[in-house]
Scaffold this motif. Structure first.
Motif, short mmCIF file in Angstrom:
data_model
loop_
_atom_site.label_atom_id
_atom_site.label_comp_id
_atom_site.label_asym_id
_atom_site.label_seq_id
_atom_site.Cartn_x
_atom_site.Cartn_y
_atom_site.Cartn_z
N ILE A 1 0.86 -1.18 0.00
CA ILE A 1 0.00 0.00 0.00
C ILE A 1 0.90 1.23 0.00
CG2 ILE A 1 -1.66 1.33 1.32
CD1 ILE A 1 -2.80 -1.27 2.37
N ASP A 2 0.59 2.14 -0.87
CA ASP A 2 1.34 3.38 -0.89
C ASP A 2 0.59 4.43 -0.07
OD1 ASP A 2 -0.77 3.57 -2.67
OD2 ASP A 2 0.35 4.65 -4.18
N LEU A 3 1.31 5.43 0.34
CA LEU A 3 0.74 6.52 1.12
C LEU A 3 0.71 7.75 0.24
CD1 LEU A 3 -0.17 7.70 3.87
CD2 LEU A 3 2.22 8.17 4.32
N TRP A 4 -0.37 8.46 0.27
CA TRP A 4 -0.47 9.66 -0.54
C TRP A 4 -1.22 10.74 0.24
CZ3 TRP A 4 -5.55 10.76 -1.06
CH2 TRP A 4 -6.44 9.69 -0.96
N TYR A 5 -1.02 11.94 -0.20
CA TYR A 5 -1.71 13.09 0.39
C TYR A 5 -2.45 13.80 -0.72
CZ TYR A 5 1.55 12.35 4.21
OH TYR A 5 2.27 11.79 5.23
N GLY A 6 -3.58 14.37 -0.39
CA GLY A 6 -4.35 15.11 -1.38
C GLY A 6 -5.03 16.30 -0.75
N VAL A 7 -5.38 17.23 -1.59
CA VAL A 7 -6.13 18.40 -1.16
C VAL A 7 -7.47 18.34 -1.88
CG1 VAL A 7 -6.22 20.93 -1.16
CG2 VAL A 7 -4.03 19.74 -0.81
N PHE A 8 -8.53 18.49 -1.13
CA PHE A 8 -9.88 18.38 -1.68
C PHE A 8 -10.61 19.71 -1.50
CE2 PHE A 8 -8.43 14.25 -0.51
CZ PHE A 8 -8.91 13.40 -1.50
N ALA A 9 -11.60 19.93 -2.34
CA ALA A 9 -12.43 21.13 -2.27
C ALA A 9 -13.89 20.69 -2.24
CB ALA A 9 -12.18 22.03 -3.47
N PRO A 10 -14.75 21.54 -1.71
CA PRO A 10 -16.17 21.19 -1.68
C PRO A 10 -16.73 20.99 -3.09
CG PRO A 10 -15.72 23.10 -0.29
CD PRO A 10 -14.48 22.83 -1.08
N ALA A 11 -17.78 20.18 -3.16
CA ALA A 11 -18.48 20.01 -4.43
C ALA A 11 -18.94 21.37 -4.94
CB ALA A 11 -19.69 19.09 -4.24
N ARG A 12 -18.97 21.49 -6.23
CA ARG A 12 -19.41 22.73 -6.92
C ARG A 12 -18.45 23.90 -6.76
NH1 ARG A 12 -24.13 20.89 -4.44
NH2 ARG A 12 -25.44 19.71 -5.82
N THR A 13 -17.23 23.64 -6.31
CA THR A 13 -16.23 24.70 -6.31
C THR A 13 -15.95 25.03 -7.78
OG1 THR A 13 -15.23 23.91 -4.27
CG2 THR A 13 -13.86 25.34 -5.64
N PRO A 14 -15.92 26.31 -8.13
CA PRO A 14 -15.70 26.68 -9.54
C PRO A 14 -14.41 26.06 -10.09
CG PRO A 14 -16.38 28.60 -8.27
CD PRO A 14 -16.13 27.49 -7.28
N ALA A 15 -14.52 25.56 -11.32
CA ALA A 15 -13.38 24.91 -11.97
C ALA A 15 -12.18 25.85 -12.07
CB ALA A 15 -13.77 24.42 -13.36
N SER A 16 -12.43 27.13 -12.26
CA SER A 16 -11.32 28.08 -12.37
C SER A 16 -10.55 28.17 -11.05
CB SER A 16 -11.83 29.47 -12.77
OG SER A 16 -12.75 29.96 -11.80
N GLU A 44 8.06 11.28 -1.97
CA GLU A 44 8.36 11.67 -3.34
C GLU A 44 7.12 12.34 -3.93
OE1 GLU A 44 11.27 11.51 -5.00
OE2 GLU A 44 12.20 10.66 -3.21
N THR A 45 7.29 13.51 -4.49
CA THR A 45 6.15 14.25 -5.01
C THR A 45 5.85 13.86 -6.45
OG1 THR A 45 7.57 16.07 -5.72
CG2 THR A 45 6.63 16.22 -3.52
N THR A 46 4.56 13.87 -6.79
CA THR A 46 4.15 13.59 -8.16
C THR A 46 3.44 14.79 -8.77
OG1 THR A 46 2.02 12.69 -7.50
CG2 THR A 46 3.85 11.13 -7.69
N GLY A 47 2.74 15.56 -7.96
CA GLY A 47 2.02 16.72 -8.48
C GLY A 47 0.81 16.34 -9.31
N VAL A 48 0.24 15.17 -9.08
CA VAL A 48 -0.95 14.74 -9.81
C VAL A 48 -2.15 15.51 -9.29
CG1 VAL A 48 -2.45 12.78 -10.33
CG2 VAL A 48 0.02 12.47 -10.21
N CYS A 49 -2.88 16.13 -10.19
CA CYS A 49 -4.03 16.96 -9.79
C CYS A 49 -5.23 16.67 -10.67
CB CYS A 49 -3.68 18.44 -9.94
SG CYS A 49 -2.35 19.02 -8.90
N GLY A 50 -6.37 17.14 -10.23
CA GLY A 50 -7.58 17.10 -11.03
C GLY A 50 -8.06 15.72 -11.39
N ALA A 51 -8.46 15.55 -12.65
CA ALA A 51 -9.04 14.29 -13.12
C ALA A 51 -8.11 13.09 -12.93
CB ALA A 51 -9.47 14.43 -14.58
N PRO A 52 -6.80 13.22 -13.19
CA PRO A 52 -5.93 12.06 -12.96
C PRO A 52 -5.90 11.64 -11.48
CG PRO A 52 -4.84 13.61 -14.40
CD PRO A 52 -6.08 14.29 -13.89
N PHE A 53 -5.94 12.60 -10.57
CA PHE A 53 -5.96 12.29 -9.14
C PHE A 53 -7.27 11.58 -8.79
CE2 PHE A 53 -6.78 13.46 -4.65
CZ PHE A 53 -5.68 12.86 -4.07
N ALA A 54 -8.38 12.10 -9.29
CA ALA A 54 -9.68 11.49 -9.03
C ALA A 54 -9.73 10.07 -9.59
CB ALA A 54 -10.80 12.34 -9.63
N ALA A 55 -9.18 9.87 -10.78
CA ALA A 55 -9.16 8.53 -11.38
C ALA A 55 -8.32 7.57 -10.52
CB ALA A 55 -8.60 8.60 -12.79
#
Length: 76
Positions: A1-16, A44-55
């Motif tokens: 199992i790998d360990l990861w960290y993520g930052v999340f935002a509330p639903a409907r947060t503007p895409a911009s 080790e950082t990857t910088g994966v964000c957005g749709a790839p992170f969600a996937a």
């Protein structure tokens, strides 16, 4: 199992706003001082964000769910 960290935002947060925050975070984790500090902690950082992170999250949830079901793991 790998360990990861993520930052999340509330639903409907503007895409911009999400894109702006993702840019800031991706830039921050690529800063040499930050990378070096994290590396001293075994991160080790990857910088994966957005749709790839969600996937990636969906994939892990499915994998872990399968293990839980096959092993008949129950909460107490």
């Amino acid at each position: 199992i790998d360990l990861w960290y993520g930052v999340f935002a509330p639903a409907r947060t503007p895409a911009s706003l999400i894109a702006q925050m993702a840019g800031w975070l991706a830039k921050a984790v690529q800063e040499p001082k930050i990378k070096a500090l994290l590396r001293t902690q075994g991160i080790e950082t990857t910088g994966v964000c957005g749709a790839p992170f969600a996937a990636g999250l969906r994939k892990r949830f499915a994998e872990y769910g399968q293990v839980i079901r096959e092993a008949h793991i129950k909460t107490e």
